[in-house]
Write an enzyme that holds these catalytic residues in place. Structure first.
Site, PDB file in Angstrom:
ATOM      1  N   LYS A 142      54.331  58.346 131.477  1.00 18.54           N
ATOM      2  CA  LYS A 142      53.048  57.847 132.001  1.00 18.54           C
ATOM      3  C   LYS A 142      53.053  57.934 133.527  1.00 18.54           C
ATOM      4  CE  LYS A 142      54.817  53.108 131.977  1.00 18.54           C
ATOM      5  NZ  LYS A 142      54.950  51.906 131.144  1.00 18.54           N
ATOM      6  N   ARG A 145      50.184  40.735 126.649  1.00 17.07           N
ATOM      7  CA  ARG A 145      49.334  41.823 127.158  1.00 17.07           C
ATOM      8  C   ARG A 145      48.656  42.493 125.975  1.00 17.07           C
ATOM      9  NH1 ARG A 145      52.103  46.461 130.891  1.00 17.07           N
ATOM     10  NH2 ARG A 145      52.812  47.140 128.856  1.00 17.07           N
ATOM     11  N   TYR A 168      51.952  49.476 165.394  1.00 11.84           N
ATOM     12  CA  TYR A 168      50.911  48.449 165.366  1.00 11.84           C
ATOM     13  C   TYR A 168      51.507  47.035 165.383  1.00 11.84           C
ATOM     14  CZ  TYR A 168      47.511  51.997 163.887  1.00 11.84           C
ATOM     15  OH  TYR A 168      46.682  53.091 163.825  1.00 11.84           O
TER      16      TYR A 168
END
Ligand SMILES: *Cc1c(COP(=O)(O)O)cnc(C)c1O
Length: 464
Positions: free
Chosen positions: A75, A177, A315
């Site tokens: 998958k 699930r 940053y």
């Protein structure tokens, strides 16, 4: 001259070497996937799946000629390793099943030419109201059914196609699930029995998924897995009583394939083990299970320069240089799938907590050394502090550095995806699955592992 922290790749041909050079011209990072490692990991999983359970001895199920088949779970583009090449390597290693979450990927495997003579394919994630069940049935793809809606829609598609659908009944044993809960089971199994009697469904399998099989160090989790197994067995009895005895039962993921021989049943479903990782570092290292991480992610430095002390890097100025130093830019960032959470914070005594960034292997005049992401990971690049002079270290623009690979020993100083997972506060799975497709995937040892006809299914430019 350029120093390379990457292994000396051995190319299968001059064309392979040319493909490598082309890939480097195309993009300053490459994911090199070793087909031999994928095949050998699968071989290892097939062997593990067919070892008798402790205590079963020669009376074990395998001694009775029972064989546990292995599904290569491919998958999510084979966990970022590339769907079709990985599926072919898994088949070369002895897998007889392939598994994808999304229906589309299951169809891609069939369209690529992997026929039912070579592999059963199971798919388990979709919107049952709209997914093309008819195409799945027509392409001999096994379908997971765990809701009343899916059951009816699959049956309707089977009727339209004129061919029974092969279904695997998903039961929820405690993952919370997918699948029928114990409360839904009786009604669902009765209806499945009716649809089977009508010739619309071929109830092939019963399956479920484990929640905590990767935590052998936590006693209550071991107990929870035992509980899931007991419930799984109860569901089998219920299905049998309902007239739909499952022919193929499967429960084990990588963790249970490696550590729970008693629940290998008829089929196991390793995913991460195929890619060379254990499910959780709490279980040990890949080497403990004779698995080899298949993917190496490397990049070429785009800039190297000297920096004064006290300079903020990237940053947010979450990292300040401490001394006179050099920095190097690795030209991949979060748009490539490098986790921003693997940023390196290093401001002693400041408002930020110090936190090590993701590790990078750099070749220096003194041999390979590990450096870390210094400051925030940006969209397309990140910076590493070399903690010294680049000129003295022998580090320059264009040098190849390695973000992660098989992890060849202490002296080799090679990070793995587990190391990146620690730095990014996640799991190895997410490290390689998030890698974007703009980073070229290149396949090592493909001609050795694949037959000529399989090799022809790969993008020729991807073969090293
Ligand atoms: C992803 C997945 C697997 C494979 O899990 P690993 O931990 O990678 O071995 C097995 N079964 C199901 C249902 C899955 O979704």
């Amino acid at each position: 001259m350029t120093l390379s922290a990457a292994p000396q790749w051995s190319f299968s041909s001059d064309q392979g070497n040319a493909n490598y050079r082309d890939a480097r011209r195309r993009y300053p990072a490459q994911a090199v996937i070793d087909m031999r490692a994928l095949r050998d990991n699968m071989r290892r999983l097939v062997a593990m799946a067919n070892q008798p359970a402790a205590g079963q001895g020669k009376a074990g199920r395998q001694a009775n000629g029972h064989r546990t088949e292995v599904m290569g779970v491919v998958k999510a583009d084979a966990y970022g390793h590339g769907l079709v090449p990985t599926a072919l390597a898994a088949l070369a290693g002895g897998a007889t099943w392939l598994g994808t979450a999304q229906a589309r990927e299951a169809l891609l495997l069939r369209h690529a030419g992997i026929g039912v003579d070579r592999a059963r394919i199971l798919t388990w994630v979709n919107n049952p109201l709209e997914v093309a069940y008819d195409e799945l049935i027509a392409n001999d793809i096994d379908i997971s059914v765990g809701t009343a809606t899916a059951m009816e829609k699959v049956a309707a598609a089977a009727k339209a196609v004129g061919k029974p659908a092969r279904v695997h009944v998903k039961v929820d044993t405690g993952f919370g699930r997918n699948g029928f809960t114990p409360a839904q089971a009786e009604e669902a199994f009765a209806r499945l029995g009716d649809l089977a009697d009508e010739g619309l469904l071929d109830v092939v399998g019963q399956w479920s998924h484990l929640a905590v099989a990767d935590a052998p160090d936590i006693p209550e989790f071991v107990e929870e897995t035992d509980h899931q197994i007991a419930l799984f067995e109860r569901f089998t009895r219920q299905m049998t009583n309902a007239g739909i005895p499952p022919k193929i039962r499967h429960l084990a993921n990588t963790a249970a394939t490696l550590s729970r021989p008693a629940i290998h049943y008829d089929l196991v479903r390793p995913g991460v083990g195929l890619y060379g990782y254990e499910a959780d570092p709490a279980m040990g290292t890949p080497a403990d299970f004779k698995l080899v991480p298949a993917m190496t992610l490397q990049a070429q430095l785009s800039s190297v320069k000297d920096m004064l002390p006290g300079m903020g890097l990237s940053y947010g100025r979450v990292y300040l240089t401490e001394e006179l130093t050099s920095t190097a830019i690795v030209p991949v960032g979060y748009a490539d799938g490098i986790h921003r959470s693997a940023s390196g914070f290093d401001l002693s005594g400041s408002r930020h907590t110090s936190k090590p960034g993701g590790p990078v292997r750099v070749m220096t005049n003194d041999g390979p050394k590990l450096f870390r992401v210094s400051g925030r990971v940006c969209m397309d690049q990140f910076i590493i502090d070399l903690h010294g002079s680049a000129a003295e270290l022998g580090v320059g623009v264009g040098d190849t550095v390695v973000l992660f690979g098989p992890g060849r020993g202490e002296a080799y100083a090679e990070p793995t995806a587990d190391d990146w997972a620690r730095a990014a506060d996640t799991i190895s799975y997410e490290i390689f699955t998030c890698l974007r497709n703009r980073v070229p995937r290149l396949y090592l040892n493909a001609p050795e592992v694949l037959s000529e006809s399989d090799l022809a299914l790969l993008d020729p430019a991807s073969i090293l």
